[in-house]
Every structure is written in structure tokens, then in C-alpha cells.
Design a protein around this motif. Structure first.
Motif, mmCIF file in Angstrom:
data_model
loop_
_atom_site.group_PDB
_atom_site.id
_atom_site.type_symbol
_atom_site.label_atom_id
_atom_site.label_comp_id
_atom_site.label_asym_id
_atom_site.label_seq_id
_atom_site.Cartn_x
_atom_site.Cartn_y
_atom_site.Cartn_z
ATOM 1 N N MET A 1 -8.811 6.261 3.663
ATOM 2 C CA MET A 1 -9.020 5.894 2.266
ATOM 3 C C MET A 1 -10.352 6.431 1.754
ATOM 4 O O MET A 1 -10.461 6.906 0.613
ATOM 5 C CB MET A 1 -8.965 4.378 2.120
ATOM 6 C CG MET A 1 -7.562 3.795 2.299
ATOM 7 S SD MET A 1 -7.554 1.988 2.383
ATOM 8 C CE MET A 1 -8.261 1.589 0.787
ATOM 9 N N ILE B 1 0.812 -1.220 0.000
ATOM 10 C CA ILE B 1 0.000 0.000 0.000
ATOM 11 C C ILE B 1 0.848 1.273 0.000
ATOM 12 O O ILE B 1 0.518 2.253 -0.682
ATOM 13 C CB ILE B 1 -0.942 0.004 1.225
ATOM 14 C CG1 ILE B 1 -1.874 -1.201 1.190
ATOM 15 C CG2 ILE B 1 -1.761 1.289 1.278
ATOM 16 C CD1 ILE B 1 -2.808 -1.250 0.006
ATOM 17 N N TRP C 1 -6.302 -3.338 -1.600
ATOM 18 C CA TRP C 1 -6.709 -3.359 -0.197
ATOM 19 C C TRP C 1 -7.387 -4.663 0.232
ATOM 20 O O TRP C 1 -7.071 -5.197 1.302
ATOM 21 C CB TRP C 1 -7.607 -2.157 0.084
ATOM 22 C CG TRP C 1 -8.091 -2.051 1.496
ATOM 23 C CD1 TRP C 1 -9.376 -2.128 1.930
ATOM 24 C CD2 TRP C 1 -7.297 -1.830 2.669
ATOM 25 N NE1 TRP C 1 -9.448 -1.968 3.290
ATOM 26 C CE2 TRP C 1 -8.186 -1.790 3.774
ATOM 27 C CE3 TRP C 1 -5.934 -1.677 2.893
ATOM 28 C CZ2 TRP C 1 -7.741 -1.594 5.072
ATOM 29 C CZ3 TRP C 1 -5.492 -1.489 4.197
ATOM 30 C CH2 TRP C 1 -6.379 -1.454 5.266
ATOM 31 N N TYR D 1 -6.326 -0.357 11.357
ATOM 32 C CA TYR D 1 -7.254 -0.763 10.302
ATOM 33 C C TYR D 1 -8.402 0.233 10.166
ATOM 34 O O TYR D 1 -8.749 0.670 9.062
ATOM 35 C CB TYR D 1 -7.801 -2.153 10.611
ATOM 36 C CG TYR D 1 -8.948 -2.566 9.732
ATOM 37 C CD1 TYR D 1 -8.727 -3.050 8.455
ATOM 38 C CD2 TYR D 1 -10.269 -2.459 10.179
ATOM 39 C CE1 TYR D 1 -9.783 -3.425 7.640
ATOM 40 C CE2 TYR D 1 -11.331 -2.823 9.373
ATOM 41 C CZ TYR D 1 -11.076 -3.307 8.107
ATOM 42 O OH TYR D 1 -12.124 -3.670 7.303
ATOM 43 N N GLU E 1 -9.112 2.715 6.911
ATOM 44 C CA GLU E 1 -10.362 2.689 6.150
ATOM 45 C C GLU E 1 -10.961 4.093 6.048
ATOM 46 O O GLU E 1 -11.446 4.498 4.988
ATOM 47 C CB GLU E 1 -11.350 1.737 6.813
ATOM 48 C CG GLU E 1 -11.022 0.274 6.625
ATOM 49 C CD GLU E 1 -12.090 -0.440 5.819
ATOM 50 O OE1 GLU E 1 -13.270 -0.280 6.143
ATOM 51 O OE2 GLU E 1 -11.733 -1.152 4.854
ATOM 52 N N ILE F 1 -4.694 1.405 -4.996
ATOM 53 C CA ILE F 1 -4.761 1.158 -3.549
ATOM 54 C C ILE F 1 -6.038 0.404 -3.208
ATOM 55 O O ILE F 1 -6.024 -0.586 -2.462
ATOM 56 C CB ILE F 1 -4.696 2.488 -2.763
ATOM 57 C CG1 ILE F 1 -3.357 3.182 -2.981
ATOM 58 C CG2 ILE F 1 -4.920 2.233 -1.268
ATOM 59 C CD1 ILE F 1 -3.256 4.539 -2.308
ATOM 60 N N GLU G 1 -6.052 -6.252 3.782
ATOM 61 C CA GLU G 1 -6.696 -5.626 4.940
ATOM 62 C C GLU G 1 -6.822 -6.573 6.127
ATOM 63 O O GLU G 1 -6.737 -6.151 7.282
ATOM 64 C CB GLU G 1 -8.078 -5.076 4.557
ATOM 65 C CG GLU G 1 -9.076 -6.115 4.106
ATOM 66 C CD GLU G 1 -10.448 -5.501 3.858
ATOM 67 O OE1 GLU G 1 -10.883 -4.673 4.669
ATOM 68 O OE2 GLU G 1 -11.086 -5.855 2.851
#
Length: 617
Positions: free
Chosen positions: A215, A163, A193, A208, A212, A189, A197
Motif C-alpha cells: 500500500m 479491500i 484499512w 499484514y 502495508e 483503500i 487491518e
């Protein structure tokens, strides 16, 4: 004197049963549930533990949800909870952001006092407080000496290596204002993901969750018309910094676990976005949508378990909506279209079918009728023996068992109310108690089917009572009747524990009321007038109904443990999804249900086949 003797006999039976329970290992089973706590609640995960900004932020979110629904008392209570937790924090790591929180908190408290006359101001003030707390959490986590976490696992490191280069490419394109290239590198990305993830989530849920959110906000800034350069650059740089902090072990895992909030709370926020968008209130709509995006990582598990396609769609659509809302001017038509789509996609997941009053009545009828049959048989044997005292001891034992059943049920309710302080805890306890109920129901169903033969039933009663009568042991008769009633009462409480998460209190009370009326009528007919209940049809019907509840309890209990993150979830498009019988499209729910179904069919069919062969012979 006669009443005194009855009272002494009753107290004696109660003490005897308490002693026997204390010696019984079955009495110590922690099967508890309070259906009054099944409603969505968002609190600090454990109020007794030291709060953190990440555990306090959901409390503000909960207050915001309550305010949006004009539940001002609940919103004030949530804000008081936040204020108490905030007061205990050491805010020296980010003094500027802490001052902003203090100002926003004071404004929110004042606004809530006048919420009846100016509800919009109260909601807006809570939104400002939520943003201030989020800013403090980000600044405090990066600078606090206490926010040291363990380094990533090997898989987590590999995930960052995938990433991080893409994020660096994206920010370079943003700085150059090359928006097509920035969108292309950002899409890389997003495409990468899903493969990485899970490793980061397993390592550190805080990282995490924040990744999220970052993003989503990058996507929002890139999708805005025109693109928001400053926001895109800020969010992308925050994503890069977060990945680097994660690599160096500087971020402690302090976020509330997935499942600590309910999907219904997120949907309530989404409905508020729709209302604000319909009124073309860009500020309120964007604030609520930001709250939804921040909350999403904590509720996405329930969506992912139920429908992987819906999960993927919502991940894309929530950023798309926010992009439309912050565009200049906002694209209201497009935003409303996507919002309608999101709400329609989430509706089947949030509107799981609930148990009905009839389902609740089935359990009490089954248990109550069994208790009545046992009591009637005991009284019949006592009458034949000609011993009047034997009947009195049987009634005393039965009343003692009923009283202790009520006490045990109250203890169960209270104990669970103390344990279920967060969504993930509730889901876990719901799942565990449901599985315990399944095991008991399988045993009960098997026992019932064995007694479906009238000869077997008479033999069972004779073996329980005749020995006591022959010895003249009246205490034994009281113990048999008391433990029979107590066993049925305990089983009833446990079965309702498994049912409680999916039944409204009104339906539960209605079902119990209907069953009680029927049981009183049946008890009078059987005990008073010696009316014989058809044992075989009753037990066969009760067995089938119990097996239906077993199948449903099993699926819903495993589903609850999946939502709580205790069980994995592997989806398959071809698996059925039928919520009213507890079927979900995951292998972890489907395979156990099929095994239990085969077992139940075998237990039903094989004895019938043997009985027919014996009858023919």
C-alpha cells in the motif's frame, strides 16, 4: 588453626544456605535481565531454528543500519549471519531470484572488505542485497510448497472483501492512466484499512506486513511527479495477488513478530535518508526510504501505543517522502521538510527518559541498609550473650549470603542473555520481570512501613534471634544472617532487572558505586562504633522511594508487554503521557497505576493515622 576454623565455618554456612535455597520455592524464580543486551539488536529470531527469507531480511536491514553508521565490524557480523542462514535454505522455488541474491551477497562481502576506503560502495551493495532478498522472498513465498498457511478467519475474509474490490478498481484506473480516479479509489483503500487491518494482523502477520508495504509503494508511485505507471500497476497487482493468496491459505505466517526490531533502528534509517537527501543523492535516499517502509510494520506498534496521531501521520508521510524522492526531478525541498517533520514526531517516542544513577543507588541503599540493620542487631544480641563464637558464626553466614547473592546475580545475567535473542522476546521478558519486581516492591514497601515503628522493629529482631540464642544453635544464627543478606541480594538483583531496560550501564555502575561508599561508611559507624540509625525516618523515606519505583516500573512493564504484542493497547487523548514516571496514554497502563497509587496511599496514611490515635490515647 584459627584461620582454618574460620574457613571451615564459612564453607559450612555456604553449604547450609545452598541446601536451604534448594528447599525454598522462592529460589527457583526465573528473574533475569542483562542490561548489556538492552541496546537495539536485530538478529534472526532464533538462530537455532530453520531460517526463512522473511527472518533473514531483517538481518540484512540490520547490516545496512550498521553500515550507515560506519560500524563495519557489526555490519560484517550481520552479513556473516545472513550468509550462514542463506546457505541452509532450499532456493529451488525461485532459482532466478536466488541467483541474484548470491551475486548481491558476493558483491556485498567484497564491498565490506573495502568499506574503510569506499564506504558508499559498501552501503550501496548492502542495499542491492536487501532488494534481492526481498524479491526472492516474494517469489519464493508464492511458489514454495512449504509456504502453505491456514485460511483466514471470518473477520479476515470480511476484510479482504472490503479491500479487494477497491484494489481491482484502482488497477483498472491505473491501466487507463486515469490518475485522479486511481488516486480516489486508492484513498478509499486507505480509509477502509484502519477498520480491517487488525483482523488480518491477528490472522497472519506476514500478510499484514506485506500489505502495508504494498500500500505504501502504491501511494509512492501515485504521488510521484509524474506518476509511475509501471510501478503503480505492478504494486497494485501484487496487492491483489497477496489478498487472493491469503484467502486461499497459500501464505505461511513466517514474518518476524512485531517488536523484533527497535524503533531506534528505523529512525537511524530515516536519518540516513535525510543525510542522502541533503546531499541530493536520489538513489541512496530512495533505497534507505524503501528500507524504512519495509521495516515500518515491525516497529509501528511502539509508535501506535505511544501516540495514535503520530502513527497515522508517519503512515502517510513515509510514502509522501518516497514520492518526492523518485519524482523527476526529485523534490528535495519538500522531501526534507517532511523528513524533518517525521523525525520530530518520532523523537519524543524514541527518547524515553532513562533511570539515573540516583535511581540505581536508591535500590542498593534501601536493600543494603536493611541488611546492615539486621546484621548489626544480630551482632548486638550476640555481644550481649557473651558468646564470641556466636558473632563469628553470624559473620560467616553473612559472607556466605553475600557470595551466593553474587552467584545468583551472575546466573540471572547469563540466563537472560541466552533468552533475549529478539526484540519481541526482550520486550516480553522486560515486562514480565518488571511486573515481578512491582509485586516484590509492594510487599517490601508494606513490610518496611510496618517496621517503621521502633517497637515493631525491636520485636522483629528479638523474635528472629532470641530463640536461636536460647537453644545455643549457632547454625541458626548463621542461617538467619546468611538468609538475610541473601534475600537482600536477590531482591536487589530483581529490582535491577526491572530497571535495566531503561538505564545506561555507566549510570548503573555509578549508582552502585555511590551506594556502596555510603553503605560502607554507615556499616562501620553502626557496627564498629554502635551509632544508632534513626529507624523510623529511614524506613518511611525508603518506603516512599520504593513506591515511586513501583509506580514507574508498573507503567513501563505493561508498556513493554504492549510493544511485544502480549497486552492490548486502548488509547485515550486525555490520558497523561509522562515517561519519567512511566505513564503512557493507554487505559491498560493508566488504570493499574491508579489502583496501585490508591493502595500505596492507603498503606502510607492508614498506619500513620492509627499510630497518632494510639499516641493520643
Amino acid at each position: 588453626m584459627r584461620n582454618t576454623a574460620w574457613f571451615i565455618r564459612f564453607i559450612s554456612c555456604t553449604c547450609l544456605l545452598v541446601l536451604m535455597i534448594g528447599l525454598s520455592p522462592a529460589a527457583s524464580r526465573p528473574f533475569v535481565y542483562n542490561w548489556l543486551t538492552a541496546a537495539p539488536v536485530m538478529h534472526v529470531a532464533a538462530a537455532e531454528e530453520a531460517p526463512t527469507p522473511d527472518t533473514l531480511l531483517p538481518v540484512v536491514g540490520s547490516a545496512l543500519v550498521d553500515a550507515g553508521q560506519q560500524k563495519w565490524t557489526d555490519a560484517s557480523q550481520e552479513l556473516d549471519t545472513f550468509a550462514a542462514g542463506w546457505k541452509s535454505l532450499d532456493t529451488s522455488a525461485a532459482p532466478q531470484q536466488a541467483a541474484e541474491v548470491n551475486t548481491a551477497l558476493q558483491a556485498a562481502q567484497n564491498a565490506l572488505q573495502n568499506a574503510q576506503s569506499d564506504p558508499d560502495a559498501a552501503v550501496s551493495a548492502l542495499g542491492t542485497l536487501a532488494r534481492a532478498v526481498n524479491s526472492y522472498a516474494e517469489a519464493g513465498t508464492a511458489g514454495s510448497k512449504d509456504a502453505q498457511g491456514k485460511g483466514p478467519s471470518a473477520k479476515g475474509t470480511q476484510a479482504v472483501q472490503v479491500i479487494l474490490p477497491l484494489a481491482n478498481q484502482t488497477i483498472q484506473h491505473i491501466k487507463q492512466q486515469d490518475w485522479p480516479a486511481a488516486q480516489t479509489s486508492y484513498k478509499q483503500i486507505v480509509d477502509a484499512w484502519p477498520d480491517v487491518e487488525s483482523a488480518i494482523r491477528a490472522d497472519n502477520f506476514t500478510v499484514y506486513s506485506q500489505l502495508e508495504t504494498r500500500m505504501s509503494m502504491i501511494r509512492v508511485s501515485l504521488q510521484a511527479d509524474p506518476p509511475r505507471e509501471e510501478q503503480a500497476q505492478t504494486e497494485t497487482q501484487a496487492l491483489i495477488d497477496l489478498l487472493n493468496h491469503y484467502l486461499s491459505g497459500e501464505v505461511a505466517d513466517t514474518a518476524p513478530a512485531s517488536g523484533s526490531m527497535r524503533l531506534t533502528d528505523a529512525v537511524a534509517l530515516l536519518q540516513q535518508v535525510q543525510t542522502a537527501a541533503g546531499q541530493q543523492d536520489a538513489t541512496t535516499a530512495a533505497d534507505r526510504m524503501q528500507q524504512f517502509i519495509t521495516m515500518w510494520p515491525l516497529v509501528e506498534g511502539e509508535v501506535q501505543i505511544s501516540s495514535s496521531s503520530t502513527y497515522t501521520s508517519i503512515e502517510n508521510e513515509m510514502s509522501e517522502v518516497q514520492g518526492y524522492l523518485i519524482s523527476t526531478p526529485p523534490a528535495w525541498d519538500k522531501a526534507n521538510t517532511v523528513l524533518n517533520t517525521m523525525l520530530n514526531e518520532l523523537a519524543p517516542i524514541t527518547s524515553k527518559s532513562a533511570y539515573t544513577a540516583w535511581d540505581a543507588a536508591i535500590i542498593l541503599l534501601r536493600e543494603g541498609l536493611e541488611a546492615i540493620l539486621v546484621l548489626a542487631a544480630l551482632l548486638a544480641y550476640a555481644k550481649r550473650s557473651g558468646s564470641r563464637q556466636a558473632g563469628q558464626w553470624i559473620w560467616s553466614g553473612a559472607l556466605s549470603g553475600l557470595l551466593l547473592s553474587g552467584v545468583m546475580a551472575a546466573i540471572f545475567v547469563y540466563a537472560f542473555a541466552q533468552m533475549a535473542t529478539s526484540g519481541s522476546t526482550r520486550e516480553m521478558i522486560e515486562g514480565i520481570t518488571g511486573l515481578v519486581a512491582v509485586v516484590l516492591m509492594l510487599g517490601v514497601g508494606s513490610w518496611l512501613h510496618q517496621k517503621a515503628n521502633l517497637q515493631n522493629w525491636n520485636s522483629y529482631i528479638a523474635s528472629q534471634v532470641s530463640g536461636a540464642l536460647q537453644r545455643g544453635s549457632l547454625w541458626s544464627l548463621a542461617a538467619v544472617s546468611g538468609l538475610a543478606i541473601l534475600r537482600e541480594g536477590a531482591e536487589t538483583a530483581i529490582f535491577y532487572i526491572g530497571m535495566a531496560p531503561s538505564i545506561a550501564l555507566s549510570q548503573l555502575l555509578l549508582g552502585i558505586g555511590m551506594a556502596m561508599v555510603i553503605l560502607i561508611i554507615v556499616a562501620v559507624l553502626i557496627i564498629r562504633f554502635s551509632v544508632k540509625l534513626p529507624v523510623r525516618p529511614f524506613f518511611l523515606t525508603a518506603t516512599v522511594l520504593i513506591y515511586y519505583l513501583v509506580f514507574r516500573f508498573l507503567g513501563e512493564s505493561i508498556h513493554s508487554l504492549q510493544v511485544a504484542g502480549q497486552f492490548p493497547a486502548h488509547h485515550a487523548a486525555g490520558l497523561p503521557s509522562i515517561s519519567w514516571i512511566g505513564m503512557y496514554p493507554t487505559w491498560e497502563t493508566f488504570i493499574p497505576q491508579m489502583i496501585v497509587l490508591i493502595f500505596m496511599l492507603w498503606k502510607l496514611i492508614l498506619p500513620e493515622y492509627r499510630n497518632r490515635r494510639q499516641a493520643t490515647t
